[in-house]
Design an enzyme around this catalytic site. Structure first.
Site, mmCIF file in Angstrom:
data_model
loop_
_atom_site.group_PDB
_atom_site.id
_atom_site.type_symbol
_atom_site.label_atom_id
_atom_site.label_comp_id
_atom_site.label_asym_id
_atom_site.label_seq_id
_atom_site.Cartn_x
_atom_site.Cartn_y
_atom_site.Cartn_z
ATOM 1 N N SER A 85 0.804 -1.220 0.000
ATOM 2 C CA SER A 85 0.000 0.000 0.000
ATOM 3 C C SER A 85 0.835 1.266 0.000
ATOM 4 O O SER A 85 0.296 2.359 -0.155
ATOM 5 C CB SER A 85 -0.931 0.013 1.224
ATOM 6 N N HIS A 110 -2.462 -2.983 -6.320
ATOM 7 C CA HIS A 110 -2.890 -2.580 -4.986
ATOM 8 C C HIS A 110 -4.412 -2.559 -4.904
ATOM 9 O O HIS A 110 -5.068 -1.731 -5.529
ATOM 10 C CB HIS A 110 -2.321 -1.198 -4.640
ATOM 11 N N ASN A 125 -9.589 -2.049 0.752
ATOM 12 C CA ASN A 125 -10.536 -2.625 1.717
ATOM 13 C C ASN A 125 -11.855 -1.858 1.720
ATOM 14 O O ASN A 125 -11.850 -0.617 1.708
ATOM 15 C CB ASN A 125 -9.937 -2.570 3.133
ATOM 16 N N ASN A 185 -3.960 6.148 -0.956
ATOM 17 C CA ASN A 185 -3.433 6.213 0.405
ATOM 18 C C ASN A 185 -2.673 7.501 0.668
ATOM 19 O O ASN A 185 -2.641 7.995 1.801
ATOM 20 C CB ASN A 185 -2.544 5.004 0.697
#
Length: 249
Positions: free
Chosen positions: A22, A43, A46, A93
């Site tokens: 990540s 990648h 969730n 991210n």
């Protein structure tokens, strides 16, 4: 690096070496390999069963066949790929951590988790940041923050609160009278996200703003009916992006 080096000696010459990292450097993972051109990032996000995005991470060594194969695997899985360059934490991210940095700094300045959640939910997100943190896990979130802090220390300060949560403890927090209000926090989130999007574009991590929209809509469930991060009225609680990092109407 060790796992990939061991794998390279036993898999077929056409086998891809794929990582779901990540935030770590995919380039570094394949740097010592005989054939780094077959290393690529895929990648997922969730919850994987719900979110369709796969960030397809291309390193300077990754060849076209590897990228095309990873893209086809993503399609066959029923997911949607977005091609990103190998940069710390890629796109989703990186942006979520920039948002989290704003919120953690507010908490450390006396705001409550309820107030920071309320400020972020004005964006139209499907879950509050505190719930997302619990889903991802504080240790993972803190590891991503450290990766980004190493790369961009001015924009990603380390958080004592997140550090404590990552160690499995609850921080001692006291609300302060001079803490920022929810609307002020919301404005800080918008400014931080717009600024970080400008950096992502300037660095060439993605081809354009449309890819950032796709990443946030498909990987973080930013509201598609607002166009993800597309330019719109700030009062609606939606991020507006200009390439120079300014907020626009």
């Amino acid at each position: 690096r060790r796992v990939f080096a061991d794998l390279e000696t036993v898999v077929s010459p056409t086998c891809l070496l794929v990582t779901n990292t990540s935030s770590l450097s995919v380039s570094a993972m394949g740097a010592s390999l005989e054939h780094p051109e077959r290393v690529v990032g895929m990648h997922f996000f969730n919850p994987v069963a719900v979110l369709p995005l796969v960030e397809l991470v291309r390193t300077p060594s990754t060849d076209d066949v590897t990228v095309a194969t990873a893209w086809d695997v993503t399609r066959r899985l029923g997911k949607r790929g977005v091609l990103v360059q190998d940069a710390p934490a890629f796109v989703v991210n990186r942006l979520l951590t920039r948002q989290s940095s704003v919120l953690m700094q507010a908490i450390e300045a006396g705001s409550t988790f309820e107030e920071t959640d309320e400020a972020a939910l004005q964006l139209g997100l499907p879950m509050p940041p505190s719930a997302l943190l619990a889903l991802v896990g504080p240790r993972v979130a803190n590891h991503v923050l450290h990766t980004l802090h190493d790369a961009y220390p001015d924009r990603f300060p380390l958080s004592p609160t997140l550090e404590t949560l990552a160690e499995g403890e609850l921080p001692t927090l006291e609300p302060r009278d001079d803490r920022p209000g929810v609307d002020e926090l919301h404005g800080r989130i918008l400014e931080a996200l717009a600024d970080e999007c400008a950096h992502v574009l300037d660095e060439g991590v993605v081809a354009g703003a449309a890819e950032i929209d796709a990443c946030l809509i498909l990987g973080a469930r930013y509201p598609f009916f607002f166009g993800g991060t597309a330019t719109t009225d700030i009062d609606t609680g939606v991020l507006a992006i200009a390439h120079n990092g300014n907020l626009t109407n």
